[in-house]
Design an enzyme around this catalytic site. Sequence first.
Site, PDB file in Angstrom:
ATOM      1  CD  GLU A   1      -6.418 -15.559 -14.758  1.00 33.64           C
ATOM      2  OE1 GLU A   1      -5.770 -16.510 -14.297  1.00 33.64           O
ATOM      3  OE2 GLU A   1      -6.463 -15.273 -15.973  1.00 33.64           O
TER       4      GLU A   1
ATOM      5  CE  LYS B   1      -2.220  -4.835  -6.683  1.00 38.35           C
ATOM      6  NZ  LYS B   1      -1.307  -4.018  -5.906  1.00 38.35           N
TER       7      LYS B   1
ATOM      8  CB  CYS C   1       0.042 -12.314  36.752  1.00 32.81           C
ATOM      9  SG  CYS C   1      -0.863 -12.085  38.287  1.00 32.81           S
TER      10      CYS C   1
ATOM     11  CB  SER D   1      -0.928  -0.004   1.219  1.00 34.39           C
ATOM     12  OG  SER D   1      -0.168  -0.089   2.414  1.00 34.39           O
ATOM     13  CD  GLU D   2       4.286   4.551   2.837  1.00 31.68           C
ATOM     14  OE1 GLU D   2       5.033   5.505   3.079  1.00 31.68           O
ATOM     15  OE2 GLU D   2       3.079   4.543   3.141  1.00 31.68           O
ATOM     16  CE1 TYR D   3       7.741   0.127  -5.582  1.00 31.30           C
ATOM     17  CE2 TYR D   3       5.581  -0.237  -6.596  1.00 31.30           C
ATOM     18  CZ  TYR D   3       6.958  -0.083  -6.710  1.00 31.30           C
ATOM     19  OH  TYR D   3       7.548  -0.128  -7.945  1.00 31.30           O
TER      20      TYR D   3
ATOM     21  CG  ASP E   1       1.206 -11.321  -2.891  1.00 31.42           C
ATOM     22  OD1 ASP E   1       1.942 -10.786  -3.733  1.00 31.42           O
ATOM     23  OD2 ASP E   1       1.127 -10.940  -1.713  1.00 31.42           O
TER      24      ASP E   1
ATOM     25  CE1 TYR F   1       1.042 -13.600 -16.685  1.00 28.87           C
ATOM     26  CE2 TYR F   1       1.270 -14.361 -14.413  1.00 28.87           C
ATOM     27  CZ  TYR F   1       1.762 -13.650 -15.505  1.00 28.87           C
ATOM     28  OH  TYR F   1       2.965 -12.999 -15.416  1.00 28.87           O
TER      29      TYR F   1
ATOM     30  CE  LYS G   1      -4.334 -11.382 -17.727  1.00 27.50           C
ATOM     31  NZ  LYS G   1      -3.470 -12.574 -17.907  1.00 27.50           N
TER      32      LYS G   1
ATOM     33  CB  CYS H   1      -4.091  -8.864  40.901  1.00 28.78           C
ATOM     34  SG  CYS H   1      -2.685  -9.937  40.493  1.00 28.78           S
TER      35      CYS H   1
ATOM     36  CD  GLU I   1       2.535 -13.970  -9.764  1.00 29.38           C
ATOM     37  OE1 GLU I   1       2.894 -13.166  -8.896  1.00 29.38           O
ATOM     38  OE2 GLU I   1       2.444 -13.671 -10.976  1.00 29.38           O
TER      39      GLU I   1
ATOM     40  CB  SER J   1       3.636  -4.098 -14.491  1.00 28.62           C
ATOM     41  OG  SER J   1       2.982  -4.116 -13.251  1.00 28.62           O
ATOM     42  CG  LEU J   2      -1.551  -6.752 -15.077  1.00 27.47           C
ATOM     43  CD1 LEU J   2      -2.421  -7.727 -14.294  1.00 27.47           C
ATOM     44  CD2 LEU J   2      -2.040  -6.645 -16.512  1.00 27.47           C
TER      45      LEU J   2
ATOM     46  CB  CYS K   1      -4.985 -12.264  38.979  1.00 27.86           C
ATOM     47  SG  CYS K   1      -4.829 -11.091  37.618  1.00 27.86           S
TER      48      CYS K   1
ATOM     49  CE  LYS L   1      -1.511  -7.915  -9.181  1.00 33.64           C
ATOM     50  NZ  LYS L   1      -0.511  -8.308  -8.166  1.00 33.64           N
TER      51      LYS L   1
ATOM     52  CB  CYS M   1      -0.192  -8.561  37.926  1.00 30.03           C
ATOM     53  SG  CYS M   1      -1.766  -8.754  37.056  1.00 30.03           S
TER      54      CYS M   1
END
Length: 784
Positions: free
Chosen positions: A120, A320, A444, A36-38, A124, A232, A296, A417, A180, A84-85, A450, A122, A414
């Site tokens: 279909e 995604k 504990c 997600s960051e990428y 990983d 694929y 596709k 308690c 894949e 790539s897609l 407790c 994807k 703890c």
Amino acid sequence: MSSAQIAAERIAQLRSEIDTHNYRYYVLDEPSVPDSEYDRLFIKLKELENEHPELITPESPTQRVGGEALAAFGQVRHDVPMLSLGNAFEDKDLLDFDRRVRKGLGFSVSTNVEVEYSCEPKLDGLAVSLLYENGQLVRGATRGDGTIGEDISANVRTVRNIPLRLHGNGWPALLEVRGEIYMPKSGFEALNARQLETGSKTFANPRNAAAGSLRQLDPKITAARPLELCVYGVGRSDGVLPDTHGGILQALKSWGLPISRELVLAKGIEACRNYFQKIGARRDELPYEIDGVVFKVNSVVQQRELGFRAREPHWAIAHKFPAREEVTELIGVEFQVGRTGAITPVARLKPVQVAGVVVSNASLHNMDEVARLGVMIGDTVIVRRAGDVIPQILGVITERRPVDACAVAVPLHCPVCGSVVERTRLVKRGKGKETFSQGAIYRCVGRLTCQAQLKQAIIHFVSRRAMDIDGLGEKSVEQLVDKGLLHSPADLYILTYEQIVLLEGFADLSSRNLLEAIENSKSSSLARFIYALGIPDVGEETAKLLVRALGSLQRVGMALPEVLTWLPEIGLEVAHEIHHFFEDEHNQKVIENLLERGVVFGEAGDLHPEFAGYASLAELLDKLDIPFVAATGAKNLAERFGSLEAIIQADWLDLSAMKGLSEKARQSVRAFFGDAANVVRARAIEEQLRAFGMHWESEKGQAVGLPLAGQAWVLTGTLESMSREIAKEALEALGAKVAGSVSAKTTCVVAGPGAGSKLVKASELGLQILDEAAFLARLHELAG
């Protein structure tokens, strides 16, 4: 500084950062940020380049695919680039894709003509190219940067579902297929377990595990990894192929190449959206990890008409799923107290949306995990959430660590308690000695004094799989404990209407219903009762085994650890946990109170015939852990003397006259039985074996009446007419053992829709396989 200069600097910064992530992801298989960051970085770069097209260069990550080839492998140039897609992250993106496709094909906005798409999951994993010449596999390569990949021919030959020679006939003389290579979830878990056992590095996820396995210089290592291929598409071919994508995949399947079982053709974008929702709902049931769906254009003619852009085709897109991994900040760590007193660190996070849910807490498991991650308060961390699994921290982005980050420290007392917190000790029992080391768990010592432990113990006791007291949820248990009405699970059976009706959320009817549920729970099975007691490391299956084997609570409660280890799948550590639980005076009092207050259960009474006369003298000697006396030496001693008492009384001359025992072992036998404590222990074990009917001199039993006794069954996929749990109970009632994995010892595999790697393995081993209809018919036949 002008806006163009600012954009140029930001573009350069993003390219550098993305290139670094590409290298770590594609080459080192050690990603430092989640997908997600990428994706966010990549989208930002594309937006800036779209605003400033004059700044686009051929070296930009937006114009390339993946990373560089490793120098350790030979290089392969792809005659047809492995592209790539494009990605769709929202419903709107998918609709925009369909609009562009329809426009590219010349359909007007007003027309009702719908495009046919193939759909279909994807996968990983790692994209690969396989080249077949005259039906023979001659080369395997990674995608690399899309133009040049790594030659991994030796390694792909070890992947079991890749045909080394194409099946059937009609395949082109030259055929390059693309797919894949991935690692199924079960294989990934087993691999990481083996890595931990050997002290090796574990993998962050199945994708990294697959990539790392394919990039081994020793193909034997790759061969030992549970990898699978899913094809694929086709890169190039010198023959005539079907004119649709779906038709091409079916042709590849007929030639022995595995394609997705979830492949579907959809007419129009609405059908694609429905497919996306259905696969998303089943995502956690699939035997492999997926991160979206690939759509596709099905017609090859239309694909050619739509063409390509720099790094991706115009006729395909990856829709995604919401990210299961995100980046956020660890703002603190709190410690929770569990049923057994375990003090568990819980991460408090800056709220972040993961897989469509706002996450503010995550599990850190134990302090060993904290040390392994190297996590500190204030760190930027990667958090993952999958299905209903508790969110967990996967790693730390150390380059973002603030200067004021502080270490995570275990509390001395703890948090509930105030009792002392102690670190557990691991006991390793060997030949004649015990060695101790520090465990990963802090505990504990307050036990049921407790409130946290008391609450969790009662919540476990009333749960559906234990005593099944309906209407008594966590909040109700917490109220009862907080008001001082419950001090042990036995106090449930002296609750009154007047006490319950005053609780928040209870009225007249619900109070009477709860009292009725408590009363009904008094009649239970012994296996449920033992499970409900909450003995450490004793789950439902172990509880069932104890009851099936020993037949009564009295035998289970008095069984010595060494005697318990004669039962299948009970090791010495679990045996000691069981023995210590029933030896504890407090636990004895709780059980006594439960029985006095009317809890009853059906007991088998007698020892199960399977275990009658089950033990041998040689096994007893081996379990005594006499130094320098291994299994063979124990067998020789048993054959020479015939009884435990004769061995205890044997003098030096008796021992020195026997063969098959070294001088050191003879001395050890005399020294061992020269210790009065060892003699008492050995005689106690033998005496209990006699009392239980397990002694080698006891009459052998014969198990009868259960048609599936001794058989091992495996359930896989989704059953439509019943839950897996009910199916398991039905098989166990007929005497079968229901295992979680397929092996050569498996008797039969029941495969419902969505069955994956277990079904494949069962087919490879030639095992009996039943679909749901045949399974139900077999149950009916056996029940009749």
